[in-house]
Design a protein around this motif. Structure first.
Motif, short mmCIF file in Angstrom:
data_model
loop_
_atom_site.label_atom_id
_atom_site.label_comp_id
_atom_site.label_asym_id
_atom_site.label_seq_id
_atom_site.Cartn_x
_atom_site.Cartn_y
_atom_site.Cartn_z
N ASP A 39 1.43 24.40 -3.52
CA ASP A 39 0.53 25.45 -3.03
C ASP A 39 1.07 26.06 -1.73
O ASP A 39 0.32 26.30 -0.78
CB ASP A 39 -0.89 24.91 -2.82
N ARG A 40 2.39 26.27 -1.70
CA ARG A 40 3.10 26.87 -0.55
C ARG A 40 2.97 26.04 0.72
O ARG A 40 3.12 26.54 1.82
CB ARG A 40 2.64 28.31 -0.33
N VAL A 41 2.72 24.74 0.57
CA VAL A 41 2.67 23.82 1.71
C VAL A 41 3.85 22.86 1.58
O VAL A 41 3.98 22.13 0.59
CB VAL A 41 1.35 23.03 1.74
N LEU A 42 4.70 22.87 2.60
CA LEU A 42 5.89 22.02 2.63
C LEU A 42 5.58 20.75 3.41
O LEU A 42 5.05 20.80 4.52
CB LEU A 42 7.04 22.77 3.32
N ASP A 43 5.90 19.61 2.81
CA ASP A 43 5.75 18.33 3.48
C ASP A 43 7.11 17.64 3.47
O ASP A 43 7.70 17.46 2.40
CB ASP A 43 4.70 17.47 2.77
N VAL A 44 7.59 17.29 4.66
CA VAL A 44 8.90 16.66 4.80
C VAL A 44 8.71 15.34 5.53
O VAL A 44 8.14 15.31 6.62
CB VAL A 44 9.87 17.56 5.59
N ASP A 45 9.20 14.26 4.94
CA ASP A 45 9.13 12.94 5.56
C ASP A 45 10.53 12.34 5.50
O ASP A 45 11.11 12.24 4.41
CB ASP A 45 8.14 12.05 4.82
N ILE A 46 11.05 11.97 6.67
CA ILE A 46 12.42 11.47 6.74
C ILE A 46 12.45 10.15 7.49
O ILE A 46 11.83 10.01 8.54
CB ILE A 46 13.34 12.49 7.42
N TYR A 47 13.17 9.20 6.92
CA TYR A 47 13.37 7.89 7.51
C TYR A 47 14.86 7.64 7.59
O TYR A 47 15.58 7.87 6.60
CB TYR A 47 12.71 6.83 6.63
N VAL A 48 15.34 7.21 8.76
CA VAL A 48 16.75 6.89 8.93
C VAL A 48 16.85 5.53 9.61
O VAL A 48 16.22 5.30 10.64
CB VAL A 48 17.47 7.95 9.81
N GLU A 49 17.65 4.65 9.02
CA GLU A 49 17.94 3.35 9.62
C GLU A 49 19.44 3.25 9.86
O GLU A 49 20.23 3.21 8.91
CB GLU A 49 17.48 2.21 8.71
N ALA A 50 19.79 3.28 11.13
CA ALA A 50 21.20 3.17 11.54
C ALA A 50 21.25 2.41 12.86
O ALA A 50 21.50 2.98 13.92
CB ALA A 50 21.83 4.55 11.67
N PRO A 51 20.98 1.10 12.82
CA PRO A 51 20.82 0.33 14.04
C PRO A 51 22.06 0.24 14.92
O PRO A 51 21.94 0.06 16.14
CB PRO A 51 20.40 -1.06 13.55
N ASP A 52 23.23 0.38 14.36
CA ASP A 52 24.45 0.27 15.15
C ASP A 52 24.98 1.62 15.63
O ASP A 52 26.01 1.68 16.28
CB ASP A 52 25.54 -0.45 14.35
#
Length: 78
Positions: A39-52
């Motif tokens: 319905d023309r609604v953008l939902d973006v969810d981002i997860y990044v794991e880079a501990p070093d």
């Protein structure tokens, strides 16, 4: 007019480009890019794991989300 699938693909590609521009593949232990467009609604969810990594994971995720939204705005001409 772009299809919903094109919007999702554009956003996900932009997000991944930012993640791997800031972090090497070997630094990233895990990541997830979830994009929905309904319905023309953008939902973006981002997860990044880079501990070093020397880069801040949260900042990279936030910047990737911003890039995803910007790419969709460009695609839709907004």
């Amino acid at each position: 007019m772009a299809t919903d699938d094109e919007v999702v693909e554009t956003a996900a590609d932009a997000a991944e480009n930012v993640i791997f521009a800031r972090l090497s593949v070997s630094e990233v232990e895990d990541y997830d890019v979830t994009v929905t467009f309904e319905d023309r609604v953008l939902d973006v969810d981002i997860y990044v794991e880079a501990p070093d990594a020397s880069a801040d994971e949260e900042r990279v995720a936030d910047d990737a989300a911003l890039a995803a939204r910007g790419a969709v705005d460009d695609l839709l001409g907004e």
